[in-house]
Design an enzyme around this catalytic site. Structure first.
Site, PDB file in Angstrom:
ATOM      1  N   LYS A  13       0.827  -1.223   0.000  1.00 23.77           N
ATOM      2  CA  LYS A  13       0.000   0.000   0.000  1.00 23.77           C
ATOM      3  C   LYS A  13       0.855   1.264   0.000  1.00 23.77           C
ATOM      4  CE  LYS A  13      -2.248  -0.570   3.870  1.00 23.77           C
ATOM      5  NZ  LYS A  13      -1.753  -1.835   4.409  1.00 23.77           N
ATOM      6  N   ARG A  88      -9.815   1.845   8.743  1.00 26.56           N
ATOM      7  CA  ARG A  88      -9.414   0.486   9.088  1.00 26.56           C
ATOM      8  C   ARG A  88     -10.487  -0.214   9.908  1.00 26.56           C
ATOM      9  NH1 ARG A  88      -3.563   1.271   8.685  1.00 26.56           N
ATOM     10  NH2 ARG A  88      -2.414  -0.640   9.046  1.00 26.56           N
ATOM     11  N   ARG A 127      11.059  -6.770   4.795  1.00 29.25           N
ATOM     12  CA  ARG A 127      10.978  -5.364   5.164  1.00 29.25           C
ATOM     13  C   ARG A 127      11.546  -5.135   6.566  1.00 29.25           C
ATOM     14  NH1 ARG A 127       5.246  -2.405   4.951  1.00 29.25           N
ATOM     15  NH2 ARG A 127       4.928  -3.287   7.012  1.00 29.25           N
ATOM     16  N   ARG A 133      11.549  -1.513  11.021  1.00 28.35           N
ATOM     17  CA  ARG A 133      10.336  -0.965  11.638  1.00 28.35           C
ATOM     18  C   ARG A 133      10.054  -1.719  12.915  1.00 28.35           C
ATOM     19  NH1 ARG A 133       5.253   0.115   7.709  1.00 28.35           N
ATOM     20  NH2 ARG A 133       4.211  -0.678   9.552  1.00 28.35           N
ATOM     21  N   ARG A 144      -1.060  -8.047  13.553  1.00 22.96           N
ATOM     22  CA  ARG A 144      -1.554  -7.093  12.561  1.00 22.96           C
ATOM     23  C   ARG A 144      -2.406  -7.786  11.494  1.00 22.96           C
ATOM     24  NH1 ARG A 144       3.624  -4.362  10.779  1.00 22.96           N
ATOM     25  NH2 ARG A 144       2.318  -3.167   9.378  1.00 22.96           N
TER      26      ARG A 144
END
Ligand code: AMP
Length: 190
Positions: A13, A88, A127, A133, A144
């Site tokens: 996204k 969301r 990632r 992150r 998540r």
């Protein structure tokens, strides 16, 4: 163009959102990115959301909705916008309807990036290595996904019913997926 980009964690996204927004000359507004910069700058908001994000949970609806309402009221969003990561939850979707009703600017499209679960997990782990992150560790990632399935996925049906949903295969190189998205959006608005 006023649009949302939706998809599970790791669907791309953020990456696609920026490229698509550039294509249409509109701002890409990512609630996750706004929260992350607040955490980095240790603002009051950053202090409130940092723990929540590290657990892979959602920031409360009222906090997130106020942030989006303020951002959409800024002049650069008047000609269009791409919202990444909002709404969301069902209450957030209702709030967005109210915000856009007041502004008299209905949505044109809701883009859904479709990617299989195996690909998503592999991308998230990669990632985690590259971006470091805080919320890309295994336990948080799992949470998540669950939060996405429970809270966010039901919104796709809502936008499908309104004839706004554009589903695009999110598998492939960034440029390839981008071409697919632009073609699908142009087809929809034709
Ligand atoms: P993202 O960059 O979109 O994956 O968002 C990262 C994190 O920011 C999420 O896991 C949530 O903790 C928080 N967040 C971003 N957008 C929202 C939202 N619309 N509602 C609640 N929490 C959000």
């Amino acid at each position: 163009m006023r649009m949302l980009i939706m998809g599970p964690p790791g669907a791309g996204k953020g990456t696609q959102g920026v490229v698509i927004a550039e294509h249409f000359g509109i701002p890409a507004i990512s609630t996750g990115a706004i929260f992350r910069s607040n955490v980095a700058e240790q603002t009051e908001l950053g202090k409130v959301v940092s723990e929540i994000m590290n657990r892979g949970e959602l920031v409360p609806d009222d906090v997130t909705t106020q942030l989006v309402a303020d951002r959409l009221a800024q002049p650069d969003a008047a000609q269009g916008f791409l919202l990444d990561g909002f709404p969301r939850t069902v209450p957030q979707a209702k709030s967005l309807d109210e915000i856009l009703d007041k502004l008299g600017t209905p949505l044109d499209a809701v883009l859904s990036l479709v990617v299989s679960d195996e690909v998503l997990v592999a991308r998230m782990m990669k990632r985690a290595e590259i971006e470091h992150r805080e919320d890309d560790n295994e336990e948080t990632i799992r949470n998540r996904f669950k939060v996405y399935a429970d809270e966010t996925e039901p919104l796709l049906a809502l936008y499908r019913d309104r004839g706004l949903l554009v589903e695009v295969d999110g598998l492939g190189e960034v440029a390839e997926v981008n071409d697919r998205i632009v073609a699908a959006l142009e087809k929809k608005s034709a």
